[in-house]
Scaffold this active site. Sequence first.
Site, PDB file in Angstrom:
ATOM      1  N   GLU A  89      45.249   6.891  -2.279  1.00 47.94           N
ATOM      2  CA  GLU A  89      45.955   5.711  -1.777  1.00 47.94           C
ATOM      3  C   GLU A  89      47.191   5.556  -2.653  1.00 47.94           C
ATOM      4  OE1 GLU A  89      47.544   2.151  -1.327  1.00 47.94           O
ATOM      5  OE2 GLU A  89      45.895   1.730  -2.685  1.00 47.94           O
ATOM      6  N   LEU A  90      48.353   5.870  -2.073  1.00 49.03           N
ATOM      7  CA  LEU A  90      49.567   6.051  -2.871  1.00 49.03           C
ATOM      8  C   LEU A  90      50.600   4.967  -2.565  1.00 49.03           C
ATOM      9  CD1 LEU A  90      49.680   9.938  -2.472  1.00 49.03           C
ATOM     10  CD2 LEU A  90      48.535   8.586  -4.246  1.00 49.03           C
ATOM     11  N   GLY A 115      47.304   5.115  -6.872  1.00 47.10           N
ATOM     12  CA  GLY A 115      48.409   5.206  -7.812  1.00 47.10           C
ATOM     13  C   GLY A 115      49.678   5.675  -7.133  1.00 47.10           C
ATOM     14  N   GLU A 147      60.510   2.954  -3.256  1.00 50.38           N
ATOM     15  CA  GLU A 147      59.550   1.894  -3.519  1.00 50.38           C
ATOM     16  C   GLU A 147      60.005   1.100  -4.738  1.00 50.38           C
ATOM     17  OE1 GLU A 147      54.737   1.307  -3.655  1.00 50.38           O
ATOM     18  OE2 GLU A 147      55.576   3.067  -4.640  1.00 50.38           O
ATOM     19  N   TRP A 152      47.308   0.349 -12.276  1.00 46.29           N
ATOM     20  CA  TRP A 152      47.378  -0.771 -13.206  1.00 46.29           C
ATOM     21  C   TRP A 152      47.570  -2.122 -12.528  1.00 46.29           C
ATOM     22  CZ3 TRP A 152      51.963  -2.887 -12.063  1.00 46.29           C
ATOM     23  CH2 TRP A 152      53.044  -2.048 -11.741  1.00 46.29           C
ATOM     24  N   ASN A 153      47.904  -2.150 -11.233  1.00 50.15           N
ATOM     25  CA  ASN A 153      48.247  -3.438 -10.630  1.00 50.15           C
ATOM     26  C   ASN A 153      47.030  -4.297 -10.295  1.00 50.15           C
ATOM     27  OD1 ASN A 153      47.605  -1.566  -8.618  1.00 50.15           O
ATOM     28  ND2 ASN A 153      48.951  -2.501  -7.114  1.00 50.15           N
TER      29      ASN A 153
END
Length: 488
Positions: A257-258, A235, A391, A158-159
Amino acid sequence: MRSVVGELGQVVRHSMFIDGRFADFDADTVDVENPANEEIVAQVPDGGAMHADAAVEAARRAFCAWSARPAIERAQMVRGLAEAIRADAARLAALITAEQGKPISQARGEVDAAVTFLCHAAEEARRISGDIVASDNRSEEIQIRRHPYGVVVALTAWNYPLALAARKIGPALVAGNTVVLLGHEITPLSGLAVAELADKVGFPPGVLNVLTGKGPVVGQRLVEHPDTSLITMTGSTRAGKEIFRTAADRIKVVRLELGGKAPFIVMEDSDVDAAVSAAIAARFANCGQICTCNERMYLHRDIADQFLEKFVSAARALSIGDPMEDCDLGPKVSKVEVTKVAEIIQRSIVEGATVHLEGGPLTDGAHGKGHWMSPTVLEVSDNGNAAMQEEVFGPVATAMRVDDFDQAIAFANDTSFGLSAYLFTASHRRLMEAPSRLKFGELYLNRSNGEAVQGFHTGWGLSGVGGEDGAYGFDGYLRKQTTYMKWE
């Protein structure tokens, strides 16, 4: 079809895009909220497994004809999509801000990034190549060719809803794959906008399909579907683990890609002003909601006081306001995200953090509606503190003092994440040592974040597998076939 975005403030009902047409496909709807004021700006279908199946079937049928086209023809269509996005930049930027909350200037930058991702992918069309390898036998050669996988599932966070969609579908389509895109349920409108423009450009039915719905429902079915061959997802690490488990049953190719927990190391010989400027940009852009963000600062004791004084002053000066106007910080994307960040701040303080700048959720006055947070700056003495290990993904900066370069490296590597890391130093030796000592897939040395399309964006450890961008990222959308050809 009705415009994906009507006048801001107008609630528009949208449709999914499957097999070249927009339709409701018998789905309930869910609301899309503007995080700046909590107003409902749109409604989208709440997709289910049946919609995932229909999209995959459409992509499967379209694959043979699409992959048979010359790569340059596929690239021309992708470039056409890039130009359509460029021509619609103002509307798309407003859409991104309305559904995600980033300031409009940063939303414009995201639109530019989407165009760049697509154009760069189109440039790779003439670089798809293979090899001829010498054989051990007479009258024989070994040929290694590259082929598309088939149906690619693209799951985005969502970013950066528009840029991440472009980052995945561009190379996937140019390589000859067909795509089913599922944007995050919080920010589904950018993906639908891509579908609308792809339809106008004239993509054949089934080549690009765009779904809306919840990841655990639609995404789960897409990952487990027997006809999907490659899963590319940006995500959370939690979601990435679930995808990995599901994909394992059919040994599917997975590119993830986490999350990240980027260290930001500032040594005693650095340009402190440059380091502060980079640290501010790398921490507070997009309200701290970037996987490569400066998550934890390791400051050499000799410059720590000077750095913190300037950093706190710069953080305090950041403007918070209507994201449709010029400002530094817009809202967080959701109430859930605000709560998560606020809880980490409180646990960090309980665990001994010193507060240099008290921020957190804003609920009064102009910020009575929306998901607002002001910058927080903490300092800790324990690398195990919650703010140094989890995070944060919000406008919270945490600092820790270190004695020397070796200690900074050791603390930086003390994490399960391995996406990005930063180092500021004037020492050539340290700059040369950093790539072999920092266990991260992406390093920023004497600069802030922001990867280039010709580079390779990749994470280590719990930050993912595979990667995006450049020749290495493009090659990930092609599989290899070896042929032993004997002519006598």
